[in-house]
Scaffold this motif. Sequence first.
Motif, PDB file in Angstrom:
ATOM      1  N   GLU A 321       0.825  -1.200   0.000  1.00 46.54           N
ATOM      2  CA  GLU A 321       0.000   0.000   0.000  1.00 46.54           C
ATOM      3  C   GLU A 321       0.864   1.258   0.000  1.00 46.54           C
ATOM      4  O   GLU A 321       0.511   2.270  -0.612  1.00 46.54           O
ATOM      5  CB  GLU A 321      -0.925  -0.013   1.207  1.00 46.54           C
ATOM      6  CG  GLU A 321      -1.932   1.122   1.231  1.00 46.54           C
ATOM      7  CD  GLU A 321      -2.844   1.063   2.436  1.00 46.54           C
ATOM      8  OE1 GLU A 321      -3.761   1.907   2.507  1.00 46.54           O
ATOM      9  OE2 GLU A 321      -2.633   0.189   3.302  1.00 46.54           O
ATOM     10  N   ALA A 322       2.028   1.207   0.663  1.00 42.15           N
ATOM     11  CA  ALA A 322       2.893   2.372   0.768  1.00 42.15           C
ATOM     12  C   ALA A 322       3.414   2.821  -0.590  1.00 42.15           C
ATOM     13  O   ALA A 322       3.694   4.021  -0.789  1.00 42.15           O
ATOM     14  CB  ALA A 322       4.064   2.068   1.701  1.00 42.15           C
ATOM     15  N   ARG A 323       3.570   1.904  -1.520  1.00 43.46           N
ATOM     16  CA  ARG A 323       4.068   2.291  -2.846  1.00 43.46           C
ATOM     17  C   ARG A 323       2.945   2.343  -3.885  1.00 43.46           C
ATOM     18  O   ARG A 323       3.194   2.313  -5.089  1.00 43.46           O
ATOM     19  CB  ARG A 323       5.180   1.345  -3.285  1.00 43.46           C
ATOM     20  CG  ARG A 323       4.798  -0.073  -3.590  1.00 43.46           C
ATOM     21  CD  ARG A 323       5.974  -0.784  -4.297  1.00 43.46           C
ATOM     22  NE  ARG A 323       5.571  -2.014  -4.926  1.00 43.46           N
ATOM     23  CZ  ARG A 323       5.801  -3.224  -4.446  1.00 43.46           C
ATOM     24  NH1 ARG A 323       6.445  -3.366  -3.294  1.00 43.46           N
ATOM     25  NH2 ARG A 323       5.415  -4.296  -5.118  1.00 43.46           N
ATOM     26  N   ASN A 324       1.691   2.394  -3.386  1.00 39.59           N
ATOM     27  CA  ASN A 324       0.511   2.532  -4.247  1.00 39.59           C
ATOM     28  C   ASN A 324       0.413   1.396  -5.270  1.00 39.59           C
ATOM     29  O   ASN A 324       0.061   1.626  -6.434  1.00 39.59           O
ATOM     30  CB  ASN A 324       0.527   3.887  -4.958  1.00 39.59           C
ATOM     31  CG  ASN A 324       0.448   5.037  -3.981  1.00 39.59           C
ATOM     32  OD1 ASN A 324      -0.346   5.019  -3.037  1.00 39.59           O
ATOM     33  ND2 ASN A 324       1.289   6.055  -4.189  1.00 39.59           N
ATOM     34  N   ALA A 325       0.719   0.190  -4.835  1.00 37.08           N
ATOM     35  CA  ALA A 325       0.611  -0.968  -5.715  1.00 37.08           C
ATOM     36  C   ALA A 325      -0.863  -1.305  -5.943  1.00 37.08           C
ATOM     37  O   ALA A 325      -1.731  -1.012  -5.104  1.00 37.08           O
ATOM     38  CB  ALA A 325       1.332  -2.163  -5.098  1.00 37.08           C
ATOM     39  N   PRO A 326      -1.209  -1.913  -7.070  1.00 36.96           N
ATOM     40  CA  PRO A 326      -2.600  -2.336  -7.295  1.00 36.96           C
ATOM     41  C   PRO A 326      -2.996  -3.429  -6.321  1.00 36.96           C
ATOM     42  O   PRO A 326      -2.150  -4.035  -5.659  1.00 36.96           O
ATOM     43  CB  PRO A 326      -2.567  -2.839  -8.740  1.00 36.96           C
ATOM     44  CG  PRO A 326      -1.148  -3.216  -8.995  1.00 36.96           C
ATOM     45  CD  PRO A 326      -0.324  -2.254  -8.199  1.00 36.96           C
ATOM     46  N   PRO A 327      -4.300  -3.705  -6.203  1.00 34.15           N
ATOM     47  CA  PRO A 327      -4.751  -4.775  -5.295  1.00 34.15           C
ATOM     48  C   PRO A 327      -3.993  -6.073  -5.567  1.00 34.15           C
ATOM     49  O   PRO A 327      -3.861  -6.490  -6.726  1.00 34.15           O
ATOM     50  CB  PRO A 327      -6.241  -4.909  -5.606  1.00 34.15           C
ATOM     51  CG  PRO A 327      -6.625  -3.559  -6.105  1.00 34.15           C
ATOM     52  CD  PRO A 327      -5.442  -3.047  -6.866  1.00 34.15           C
ATOM     53  N   PRO A 328      -3.474  -6.710  -4.522  1.00 35.92           N
ATOM     54  CA  PRO A 328      -2.579  -7.859  -4.732  1.00 35.92           C
ATOM     55  C   PRO A 328      -3.306  -9.168  -5.015  1.00 35.92           C
ATOM     56  O   PRO A 328      -4.449  -9.378  -4.597  1.00 35.92           O
ATOM     57  CB  PRO A 328      -1.827  -7.951  -3.404  1.00 35.92           C
ATOM     58  CG  PRO A 328      -2.788  -7.413  -2.399  1.00 35.92           C
ATOM     59  CD  PRO A 328      -3.554  -6.333  -3.095  1.00 35.92           C
TER      60      PRO A 328
END
Length: 847
Positions: A321-328
């Motif tokens: 979430e900290a690096r704004n990744a898409p839903p895992p």
Amino acid sequence: MRLVYIGIALLAGSILLLEVALTRVFAIMLWHHLSYMVISVAMLGLGGAGAILTCVDSSANASRPRTHPRALRILSIASALYGLSVIGALWLAVQIPIEMLNLLDQKSELLKLGLLYLIIAVPFFFGGAAISLALTHFVSRVGRVYFSDLLGSAMGACGGVVLLASLGSGATVMVTAGLGLIAAACFGWGAERSLRSFSLACLVAGALVLGSASGWLNAAGLPPWQPEIPFAPGKELHFDEPIEGIDRLFSSTAEVQILPETGLPGISGGEFGKLGQDWIRGRFVAQDGTAPTALYRQGANLDLYPQLDDSQTAAPYVALEARNAPPPKVLVIGVGGGLDVMIALAMGAQSVTAVEFNEAMIEMVTDRYAEYIGGLFSPDAHPLADRVSLFHGEGRSWVRSHPDRFDVIQMAGVDSFTALSTGAYTLAESYLYTTEAVKDFYDKLEDGGFLSYSRFIMRAPRTPRETLRLVSIAAQALRETGIAEPGLQIAVFQGWHWAVTLVKKGTFQASEIQALNAFADREGFVGLTYNPLAAGPNDLPIRDNLEKSDHEARAARSGLFWKLLRGNAAERSSFIDQYPYDITPSTDNAPFFFNYYRYGALFSGDVNASSEMESRYHPEVPVGHMVLLASLAQVSMMAGILILLPLFFLRRSHSIQIARIAPVFGYFAALGAGFMFVEIALMQKMILFLGHPTYAVTVVLSTLLGGAGIGSLLGDRLLQLTPASLVRLLAALVGLLVLEMAASQWLLGALLGLPFSARVAIAIGLLFPLAITLGMPFPLGMRLLSDRNPELLPWAWSINAFLSVLSSTLSIILAMAFGFSTVLWIAVALYIFGFWGMRSWIRTPSP
């Protein structure tokens, strides 16, 4: 003779099934360490019967030949005593509570343990007496007798999986008693007519026991006779007063117990922070009375559980979430009650794939308690149901046989404290915690994804071991994939007693480390014990929630991880060698991750300075090692006495020269030890290929025993034991063993993507020629002894049994030190030694 062959098959199958069932009984009523000793106790009883039969035949009965009817009468009586003593032994065994965690402190517990072994050995003694008598009396038909013995054992191996899953361990033990009584009826019917009524009584009694244990007599209004096995003192489900309403789900892997609903904390392979301390309604769940997890009421309704993001195991999602990744995309290995799946969904996972190897756990969450948890794993049962998939299998095998890639692969407190059957036991083996496992999982990560292990780290002043060894494994795996600086891709996030080891596919970013530090501040966790971006081991933020002593302990532990991850090769090697626990990277060849004790700790007292046993999971004394060594010492002493004792009678009654029969000892000892070494090693090597320990046990055991039975028939009809035939048989045996080692190392891994049925067929195809060859030497040796020294027949059987005992324990000690491949090479050496000695004995003229 047809009824005799049927009786031998029933009795042999019952004995092996009893061994399998008792490993499960011991795992519940004792701790998992003691389930390993079932095989030793069983084989001691079997071998002891052969030794005593030798003494009896060599003294009082030497002048009184055993007629065919008299032999059948003894067979019938011995089988009946076996069946009855099984019932009595189980009843007595469950009356003896043993404080395993206080075994060293209280001598009375050692005495009770010794008494338990004697009780359990009694039925194996009677069963061994019957099998030994059948092999020695019907030696002219030894090929068919041995075929019946091995065929029955193979059926017992297969039946154990089915019966344990459907009836449970206690009822399965009762089934073995019924089979023993029916075997007695088969033997007795061919004896004197005066024994016919006894045979009918045994048949009726056996049928009643089978019907009651299996529940078949319910239709007649009779209640099932399924003994309930008590939990070991010290386990979570051991109480002075029994709890009403415990639901039990059986499986061949581990029995699952579900308690009535109550208030519970969040139970997972980790800890909840200070914001997630509210207790919630749920059902406590255990496996074999320990390894706790929980079912949470309406768990699929995530709105009822706002504390899910307060779990320490949410660390990889916080970093994503900290690096704004898409839903895992998430893979959860080890489902438990479903909490890790709930956490993944609460953290926004777009898909959650869950893999669980205990079929009882799957039944619990998809059938028996599916409605209770809100249909968490049921299609269309809740708004997020399309995101969840559940598979039955072993995590490594599933990953290697599926092409999917994931952003998070989560393993939170996944253990495998489960004993395998009939000699294939391990000291807490696990193929999830090896360098090859980390490489397999790492390969299935998307770029920037996380492999997340949650294991115990324990608070100071206790010395870390599990997490430290896990980091050692992960670092070695990354180095083997070509990563020069693995310390930049590993982080250790500590709650209190637990820590998450994060292995990232790529280097950590500053935003991820900042988010994890903020997460620790918010939840009151210890935080990053190893920070991959820190300037040094003391570069740790001061936390208001930590006392000064806690911060100092954290800095000291950080230094341990720095030595493993940032030191050069020489510094790492020196640190690992001098550390009080074994933290060398475990491998698939020696998958004993939980074997971090050193044998020196038994004698030096370095690890057990205070002798305290405050933790049921991490005692400061190596209990498992002591059990193995005690078992080896016990078996060696008893085997020595019972092997040498018959020689005294043989020398007196038949003028046997010990030096002359030494090759006979070497031959049958090599057959017993070699077969057990091969059996244990091949079972271990097939676990990954077949995807489940139970499948490996079933396929390997049934193929080896069934094939060996066919080999005994072929050898009896086609071969004579001559020096030339021995050399040919040895060459075939060694060649096939080398082929098995090559296939297990290079071929099986490449074929993991095949369907399960194809993998089973390949395993059987690889094992069957070896099994046929393994089955030939024993009946050929017995037939040769019958011609030259028939008085040695029961002695030879006892040697074979005793060396199986020793090797069942010794093989594990050797595998822990050198790996299972070395165990197979030792088996090759044993066969060469035994065959060469027998070759010289054959050339020696008979006296």
